[in-house]
Write an enzyme that holds these catalytic residues in place. Structure first.
Site, PDB file in Angstrom:
ATOM      1  N   LYS A 142      -6.407  -6.166   1.125  1.00  0.00           N
ATOM      2  CA  LYS A 142      -7.298  -5.814   0.013  1.00  0.00           C
ATOM      3  C   LYS A 142      -6.479  -5.319  -1.177  1.00  0.00           C
ATOM      4  O   LYS A 142      -5.791  -4.313  -1.092  1.00  0.00           O
ATOM      5  CB  LYS A 142      -8.269  -4.702   0.427  1.00  0.00           C
ATOM      6  CG  LYS A 142      -9.384  -4.506  -0.611  1.00  0.00           C
ATOM      7  CD  LYS A 142     -10.186  -3.245  -0.395  1.00  0.00           C
ATOM      8  CE  LYS A 142      -9.654  -2.084  -1.197  1.00  0.00           C
ATOM      9  NZ  LYS A 142      -9.689  -2.295  -2.657  1.00  0.00           N
ATOM     10  N   GLU A 201       0.707  14.702 -10.312  1.00  0.00           N
ATOM     11  CA  GLU A 201       0.997  13.345 -10.759  1.00  0.00           C
ATOM     12  C   GLU A 201      -0.007  12.953 -11.848  1.00  0.00           C
ATOM     13  O   GLU A 201      -1.214  13.022 -11.635  1.00  0.00           O
ATOM     14  CB  GLU A 201       0.889  12.361  -9.583  1.00  0.00           C
ATOM     15  CG  GLU A 201       1.298  10.961  -9.988  1.00  0.00           C
ATOM     16  CD  GLU A 201       1.096   9.926  -8.872  1.00  0.00           C
ATOM     17  OE1 GLU A 201       0.030   9.914  -8.250  1.00  0.00           O
ATOM     18  OE2 GLU A 201       2.029   9.129  -8.647  1.00  0.00           O
ATOM     19  N   GLU A 210       2.689   4.716   1.418  1.00  0.00           N
ATOM     20  CA  GLU A 210       3.517   4.866   0.207  1.00  0.00           C
ATOM     21  C   GLU A 210       2.641   5.508  -0.844  1.00  0.00           C
ATOM     22  O   GLU A 210       1.718   4.875  -1.359  1.00  0.00           O
ATOM     23  CB  GLU A 210       3.995   3.489  -0.269  1.00  0.00           C
ATOM     24  CG  GLU A 210       4.825   2.715   0.745  1.00  0.00           C
ATOM     25  CD  GLU A 210       6.164   3.359   1.022  1.00  0.00           C
ATOM     26  OE1 GLU A 210       6.655   4.118   0.175  1.00  0.00           O
ATOM     27  OE2 GLU A 210       6.711   3.113   2.112  1.00  0.00           O
ATOM     28  N   CYS A 237       4.956   4.481  -9.731  1.00  0.00           N
ATOM     29  CA  CYS A 237       5.111   5.666  -8.877  1.00  0.00           C
ATOM     30  C   CYS A 237       6.507   6.251  -8.982  1.00  0.00           C
ATOM     31  O   CYS A 237       6.725   7.404  -8.652  1.00  0.00           O
ATOM     32  CB  CYS A 237       4.796   5.290  -7.437  1.00  0.00           C
ATOM     33  SG  CYS A 237       5.758   3.875  -6.885  1.00  0.00           S
TER      34      CYS A 237
HETATM   35  P1  NAD Z   1      -5.894   4.650  -4.793  1.00  0.00           P
HETATM   36  O1  NAD Z   1      -5.451   5.494  -3.679  1.00  0.00           O
HETATM   37  O2  NAD Z   1      -7.090   5.057  -5.552  1.00  0.00           O
HETATM   38  O3  NAD Z   1      -6.193   3.169  -4.303  1.00  0.00           O
HETATM   39  C1  NAD Z   1      -5.221   2.368  -3.660  1.00  0.00           C
HETATM   40  C2  NAD Z   1      -5.927   1.326  -2.826  1.00  0.00           C
HETATM   41  O4  NAD Z   1      -6.624   1.979  -1.769  1.00  0.00           O
HETATM   42  C3  NAD Z   1      -6.983   0.521  -3.576  1.00  0.00           C
HETATM   43  O5  NAD Z   1      -6.965  -0.802  -3.109  1.00  0.00           O
HETATM   44  C4  NAD Z   1      -8.269   1.211  -3.174  1.00  0.00           C
HETATM   45  O6  NAD Z   1      -9.389   0.394  -3.269  1.00  0.00           O
HETATM   46  C5  NAD Z   1      -7.970   1.576  -1.736  1.00  0.00           C
HETATM   47  N1  NAD Z   1      -8.775   2.679  -1.182  1.00  0.00           N
HETATM   48  C6  NAD Z   1      -9.348   3.706  -1.833  1.00  0.00           C
HETATM   49  N2  NAD Z   1     -10.030   4.488  -0.970  1.00  0.00           N
HETATM   50  C7  NAD Z   1      -9.865   3.947   0.264  1.00  0.00           C
HETATM   51  C8  NAD Z   1     -10.323   4.287   1.568  1.00  0.00           C
HETATM   52  N3  NAD Z   1     -11.120   5.332   1.790  1.00  0.00           N
HETATM   53  N4  NAD Z   1      -9.955   3.520   2.605  1.00  0.00           N
HETATM   54  C9  NAD Z   1      -9.155   2.446   2.418  1.00  0.00           C
HETATM   55  N5  NAD Z   1      -8.708   2.059   1.191  1.00  0.00           N
HETATM   56  C10 NAD Z   1      -9.062   2.799   0.132  1.00  0.00           C
HETATM   57  O7  NAD Z   1      -4.635   4.506  -5.751  1.00  0.00           O
HETATM   58  P2  NAD Z   1      -4.574   3.758  -7.162  1.00  0.00           P
HETATM   59  O8  NAD Z   1      -5.233   4.636  -8.166  1.00  0.00           O
HETATM   60  O9  NAD Z   1      -4.984   2.354  -7.005  1.00  0.00           O
HETATM   61  O10 NAD Z   1      -2.999   3.746  -7.412  1.00  0.00           O
HETATM   62  C11 NAD Z   1      -2.296   4.761  -8.008  1.00  0.00           C
HETATM   63  C12 NAD Z   1      -1.553   5.581  -6.981  1.00  0.00           C
HETATM   64  O11 NAD Z   1      -0.699   4.765  -6.201  1.00  0.00           O
HETATM   65  C13 NAD Z   1      -0.652   6.621  -7.605  1.00  0.00           C
HETATM   66  O12 NAD Z   1      -0.792   7.831  -6.924  1.00  0.00           O
HETATM   67  C14 NAD Z   1       0.743   6.053  -7.375  1.00  0.00           C
HETATM   68  O13 NAD Z   1       1.777   6.994  -7.328  1.00  0.00           O
HETATM   69  C15 NAD Z   1       0.571   5.371  -6.078  1.00  0.00           C
HETATM   70  N6  NAD Z   1       1.615   4.378  -5.891  1.00  0.00           N
HETATM   71  C16 NAD Z   1       2.578   4.614  -4.967  1.00  0.00           C
HETATM   72  C17 NAD Z   1       3.600   3.696  -4.773  1.00  0.00           C
HETATM   73  C18 NAD Z   1       4.676   3.914  -3.751  1.00  0.00           C
HETATM   74  O14 NAD Z   1       5.365   2.965  -3.429  1.00  0.00           O
HETATM   75  N7  NAD Z   1       4.850   5.103  -3.226  1.00  0.00           N
HETATM   76  C19 NAD Z   1       3.617   2.528  -5.542  1.00  0.00           C
HETATM   77  C20 NAD Z   1       2.618   2.333  -6.490  1.00  0.00           C
HETATM   78  C21 NAD Z   1       1.610   3.258  -6.645  1.00  0.00           C
END
Ligand code: NAD
Length: 479
Positions: A173, A383, A248, A282
């Site tokens: 997803k 963040e 991650e 990130c």
């Molecule tokens: P998010 O956690 O809101 O969403 C990430 C994904 O998880 C999306 O596909 C979302 O639909 C899904 N999701 C949300 N709730 C869920 C649940 N209850 N169960 C399963 N899936 C669920 O994050 P975002 O706003 O899309 O991305 C930004 C964040 O990602 C920032 O905190 C950033 O630091 C982090 N990030 C980390 C890395 C890394 O490698 N460490 C890389 C890129 C982004």
């Protein structure tokens, strides 16, 4: 344009026929709809993956590798189309999608297509006992891959490629905020000859579609990239089912600048590490610590360069900084500027929403530099994930090390110095999964990638990813 799920090699509408609007960040307009997939769609994806598993896991490595190389080539061949889709969906400058996002997605498939041909396991002769042990590294079965919006195809493929290389079948997803390139990947996989059901892509909201993947009792491993709060929630759901998890998560990375660094190189890279992809990486170095003796000089130079970074429409060639990904995200980032002011931070540059002529409803803001007097303020601890950095001076190595480590996160850190002994001391002491010295975001895909503390659990990259996506089995043979 409506996009569809990709299940068993076919594009299909969501079973419920419910849809979510998809916004174009550059002008704030709805330009399409995506499936609001339910548990039933996830189940259909799971079933397709499950029935493809036996054959895919038995497909010779060389054949898997060949198919993945074709996917890689087709991504490259579709560079323009994919980059345009990515830029439109995410708001990132088109040149950036062309130079980084799409080439990297292609590299991910190429890298793991090659890596799997070199993946080996250990054997141990039990000397004196007439026995030999070896380790079978078997694919897990059906695995879930869930990715965020900041580097859409780049991170989506970073998970899918090792998963399928290792012989698993996938229910994946992408973020509901940036679904477009994941949608286009389906057709590329079919064209490349990936057997039906090996990769299934379901679109929808995190709390429903994503949750259904995590809750599925027969999806045995979840590779997740996203926010720390979501990661903690996923860990709670998955723990009682004893799923394998790779998380991650967020970062609040220090960029530590010593007076003995190569100044010009540092300045150019610091612009990128601060505001690249609108600060929505990130790994961005969002906390800048500068040695006192060059602090005033750095401040002046940094602000002067930032002033000339053009914020504009993602498709315009001269744009350096595009639109933020969504309206709620823009509001969140702008709110942090207010929090900074309330906490006594001084905005040295930026801080405002921007209106771009002809695209008045787009989600633009100025790159923002905030001078803080304490590292303990919220803007220095939480963040923000936008084009906002804090800066403050430091006097000693011990002091800056303590400040660098005094956050809940531990993803990456950057040090600028030419002092080898200091480099050796600091790289050991910094609490981070990745430390860059005199560079930033230089990636070799063989290296372990991930964070410590609230930045996650587990490592991606190279053989680490192939180990995650396989289950080791010890076989002991007595003779
Ligand atoms: P998010 O956690 O809101 O969403 C990430 C994904 O998880 C999306 O596909 C979302 O639909 C899904 N999701 C949300 N709730 C869920 C649940 N209850 N169960 C399963 N899936 C669920 O994050 P975002 O706003 O899309 O991305 C930004 C964040 O990602 C920032 O905190 C950033 O630091 C982090 N990030 C980390 C890395 C890394 O490698 N460490 C890389 C890129 C982004």
């Amino acid at each position: 344009m409506n996009i569809q799920n990709y299940i068993n090699g076919q594009y299909t509408n969501p079973i419920s026929n419910e849809w979510i609007d998809n916004y174009n960040p550059s002008n704030g307009e709805i330009y399409g709809q995506i499936p609001n997939s339910s548990k039933d769609d996830v189940e259909a994806a799971y079933k397709a993956a499950k029935s493809a598993f036996k054959q895919w896991s038995q497909t010779p490595i060389e054949e898997r590798s060949r198919i993945m190389l074709r996917i890689s080539e087709l991504i490259e061949a579709n560079l323009e189309r994919l980059a345009e889709a990515e830029s439109k969906d995410n708001g990132k400058p088109l040149w950036l999608a062309k130079a980084v996002d799409i080439p990297r997605a292609s590299s991910n498939f190429r890298f793991f297509a090659n890596a799997i041909t070199q993946f080996a396991s250990e054997s141990h002769e039990s000397v004196g006992l007439n026995a030999v042990n070896y380790t079978l590294r078997q694919p897990i079965g059906v695995v879930g891959c869930i990715s965020p919006w900041n580097l859409p195809l780049y991170l989506f493929s970073w998970k899918i490629a090792p998963a399928i290389a290792a012989g698993n079948c996938v229910v994946a997803k992408p973020s509901e905020v940036t679904p477009m390139t994941a949608y286009l990947l389906g057709e590329i996989c079919t064209k490349a000859g990936l057997p039906n059901g090996v990769l299934n892509i379901v679109h929808g909201l995190g709390g429903s579609t994503g949750q259904a993947i995590v809750e599925h009792s027969d999806i045995k491993a979840i590779s997740f990239t996203g926010g720390t709060t979501t990661g903690a929630h996923i860990a709670r759901v998955a723990a009682p089912m004893f799923k394998k998890l790779s998380l991650e998560l967020g970062g609040k990375n220090p960029n530590i600048i010593f007076a003995d660094c190569d100044y010009e190189d540092m300045l150019t890279t610091t612009i990128r590490s601060s505001f690249g992809n609108q600060g929505q990486i990130c790994l961005c170095g969002s906390r800048i610590f500068v040695e006192k003796s060059i602090y005033e000089q750095f401040k002046t130079d940094f602000v002067n360069v930032i002033k000339n970074q053009k914020v504009g429409h993602p498709m315009a060639e001269e744009t350096k900084i595009g639109a933020l990904v969504s309206k709620p995200h823009l509001e969140k980032v702008l709110n942090y500027v207010e929090i900074a002011k309330e906490e006594g931070g001084k905005v040295l540059y930026g801080g405002h929403k921007l209106t771009i002529e002809g695209h008045e409803n787009g989600y633009y803001m100025e790159p923002t530099i905030i001078e803080v007097s304490t590292d303990e303020c919220r803007v220095n601890q939480e963040e923000i994930f936008g084009p906002v950095v804090t800066i403050m001076p430091f006097e000693t190595e011990e002091e800056v090390l303590a400040m660098a480590n005094k956050v809940n996160y531990g993803l990456s850190a950057t040090i600028w110095t030419n002092d080898l002994k200091r480099t050796m001391r600091m790289t050991k002491e910094l609490q981070a999964g990745i430390v860059w010295v005199n560079t930033w975001l230089m990636r070799d895909l063989r290296t372990p990638f991930g964070g410590v503390k609230d930045s996650g659990v587990g490592r991606e990259g190279g053989f680490e990813a192939l180990r995650f996506f396989t289950e080791p089995k010890n076989v002991c043979i007595k003779y």
